[in-house]
Design an enzyme around this catalytic site. Sequence first.
Site, mmCIF file in Angstrom:
data_model
loop_
_atom_site.group_PDB
_atom_site.id
_atom_site.type_symbol
_atom_site.label_atom_id
_atom_site.label_comp_id
_atom_site.label_asym_id
_atom_site.label_seq_id
_atom_site.Cartn_x
_atom_site.Cartn_y
_atom_site.Cartn_z
ATOM 1 N N GLU A 93 0.834 -1.190 0.000
ATOM 2 C CA GLU A 93 0.000 0.000 0.000
ATOM 3 C C GLU A 93 0.876 1.251 0.000
ATOM 4 O OE1 GLU A 93 -4.223 -0.927 1.757
ATOM 5 O OE2 GLU A 93 -2.751 -0.888 3.366
ATOM 6 N N CYS A 106 3.620 8.628 1.206
ATOM 7 C CA CYS A 106 4.185 7.667 2.149
ATOM 8 C C CYS A 106 4.442 6.372 1.390
ATOM 9 C CB CYS A 106 3.176 7.456 3.279
ATOM 10 S SG CYS A 106 3.702 6.230 4.471
ATOM 11 N N CYS A 113 6.751 -7.046 6.989
ATOM 12 C CA CYS A 113 7.904 -6.543 7.748
ATOM 13 C C CYS A 113 8.296 -7.595 8.776
ATOM 14 C CB CYS A 113 7.537 -5.243 8.455
ATOM 15 S SG CYS A 113 8.920 -4.528 9.376
ATOM 16 N N CYS A 117 6.727 -5.256 15.294
ATOM 17 C CA CYS A 117 6.308 -4.408 16.419
ATOM 18 C C CYS A 117 4.863 -4.777 16.776
ATOM 19 C CB CYS A 117 6.401 -2.939 16.040
ATOM 20 S SG CYS A 117 8.055 -2.470 15.544
ATOM 21 N N CYS A 120 1.774 -2.739 15.332
ATOM 22 C CA CYS A 120 1.760 -2.373 13.904
ATOM 23 C C CYS A 120 1.063 -3.426 13.050
ATOM 24 C CB CYS A 120 3.197 -2.163 13.427
ATOM 25 S SG CYS A 120 3.319 -1.825 11.676
ATOM 26 N N CYS A 345 -0.761 5.738 9.941
ATOM 27 C CA CYS A 345 0.479 5.061 10.335
ATOM 28 C C CYS A 345 0.202 3.721 10.970
ATOM 29 C CB CYS A 345 1.208 5.880 11.402
ATOM 30 S SG CYS A 345 2.045 7.250 10.728
HETATM 31 N N1 SAH Z 1 9.361 0.537 9.694
HETATM 32 C C1 SAH Z 1 9.604 1.907 9.879
HETATM 33 C C2 SAH Z 1 8.741 2.798 9.018
HETATM 34 C C3 SAH Z 1 7.298 2.426 8.843
HETATM 35 S S1 SAH Z 1 6.205 2.627 10.197
HETATM 36 C C4 SAH Z 1 9.460 2.283 11.336
HETATM 37 O O1 SAH Z 1 8.961 1.476 12.091
HETATM 38 O O2 SAH Z 1 9.889 3.369 11.690
HETATM 39 C C5 SAH Z 1 5.921 4.379 10.332
HETATM 40 C C6 SAH Z 1 5.566 4.834 11.744
HETATM 41 O O3 SAH Z 1 4.260 4.386 12.137
HETATM 42 C C7 SAH Z 1 6.525 4.298 12.795
HETATM 43 O O4 SAH Z 1 6.902 5.278 13.705
HETATM 44 C C8 SAH Z 1 5.667 3.246 13.450
HETATM 45 O O5 SAH Z 1 6.128 2.910 14.714
HETATM 46 C C9 SAH Z 1 4.317 3.900 13.456
HETATM 47 N N2 SAH Z 1 3.220 2.976 13.729
HETATM 48 C C10 SAH Z 1 3.192 1.640 13.609
HETATM 49 N N3 SAH Z 1 2.003 1.142 13.991
HETATM 50 C C11 SAH Z 1 1.243 2.193 14.344
HETATM 51 C C12 SAH Z 1 -0.106 2.329 14.807
HETATM 52 N N4 SAH Z 1 -0.909 1.293 14.926
HETATM 53 N N5 SAH Z 1 -0.557 3.565 15.082
HETATM 54 C C13 SAH Z 1 0.235 4.656 14.910
HETATM 55 N N6 SAH Z 1 1.502 4.583 14.458
HETATM 56 C C14 SAH Z 1 2.008 3.368 14.186
HETATM 57 FE FE1 SF4 Z 2 7.893 -2.919 10.712
HETATM 58 FE FE2 SF4 Z 2 5.645 -1.800 11.542
HETATM 59 FE FE3 SF4 Z 2 7.683 -2.077 13.221
HETATM 60 FE FE4 SF4 Z 2 7.851 -0.294 11.229
HETATM 61 S S1 SF4 Z 2 6.421 -0.240 12.939
HETATM 62 S S2 SF4 Z 2 9.412 -1.773 11.841
HETATM 63 S S3 SF4 Z 2 6.694 -1.380 9.623
HETATM 64 S S4 SF4 Z 2 6.535 -3.749 12.262
#
Ligand code: SAH
Ligand code: SF4
Length: 357
Positions: A93, A106, A113, A117, A120, A345
């Site tokens: 996406e 974006c 990934c 996390c 996420c 995000c």
């Molecule tokens: N993988 C990279 C970039 C993609 S995520 C990273 O983790 O930095 C982009 C941002 O969205 C990151 O700061 C991530 O922690 C945040 N993010 C992930 N899940 C989210 C959620 N459910 N709500 C808000 N932000 C989130």
């Molecule tokens: Fe991967 Fe989501 Fe963690 Fe970014 S926030 S590193 S996209 S799992």
Amino acid sequence: MSEKIELIGLNKDELKKALLDIGEKPFRAKQLWQWLYYFGETDFAKMTNLSKDLRQKLSEKFTISRPKIVTEQISSDKTHKWLLEFADGQRVEMVYIPEEDRGAVCISTQVGCAVGCRFCHTGSQKLTRNLTAAEIVSEFMVARDAYHEWPSPTNETRYLSNIVVMGMGEPLHNLDNTIKALNILTDGDGIAISRRRITMSTSGIAPHIVHALKETGVRLAISLHAPNNDLRSQIMPINKRYPLEEVLKACREYQDGDGSRYITFEYLLLDGVNDSLDCAQQLIDLMKKYKLRASFNLIPFNPWPGCDFKPSKKAQIKAFALALEKAGFAAPVRVPRGQDILAACGQLKSKKDQENL
Ligand code: SAH
Ligand code: SF4
């Protein structure tokens, strides 16, 4: 007959070589580069400053592709999300987040990934594969096609003015392709997005941070989300591999190399998990300990189906921001965009279950 070569994603040297290999003069690369990345042309027949014969030959040897648009959604706040499909059927996406007279695209760097996390949506998908440099560049080109921003507009007149590498995937787990793609996107003879208008966000793959920034010159954002190792490891398992000290040391090294650069620390606020004022104080202490020129970006948690975390209460977010501001740090709260179409995000995903939402 040998397979045609895809031109999108080749850098200038590779484009010269591709032309040499079909018996053409390398200086043609300049013209072709301009057609590909300045005019955004996908049809060789329309490259009118090249001879008819050459255009014919190019179309026999090369292709200029875009990913297929599977679905497109536009949120009530005008956020635009595309589900894109590449030649092998894999999907990512991409999102455009418009502001008044500009906006950020974006982009994703991986299908899924591996970092996983806990908060996420993308991380719940596991890693399928890295995107190629061509695929990363072509995401942005799809957005440009949609907003008719060819030929490359001047900085002042472009709506698609910024890029955030904050889509699906961890860019520093796909290091070489991401670096290559960013260097194509910023090349002044083509798409020409200024390096200062690109922010790459990483979960903190410490050994690659300095290298990636040196090679691209873009801005750095670190997904911090917790002020100590215990808490961070609970919500971001990658912290066990690259603990806070290593990530922050890399940040220090980066600022030692270029003193003028601020780092944005993204901090997701999860109700009752990491949003106490004690956490805010620990954060402040960390920044001081590593002498970092930092600003914060406080992110309200965007919920997604199947995730148990809750967003912090508004008053708590306010108090957290205030504590950071009092200590001298900018700490704006990110306004979630495109939540109604799961474009905010951490909500991106490309698996089939997304299509039924
Ligand atoms: N993988 C990279 C970039 C993609 S995520 C990273 O983790 O930095 C982009 C941002 O969205 C990151 O700061 C991530 O922690 C945040 N993010 C992930 N899940 C989210 C959620 N459910 N709500 C808000 N932000 C989130
Ligand atoms: Fe991967 Fe989501 Fe963690 Fe970014 S926030 S590193 S996209 S799992």
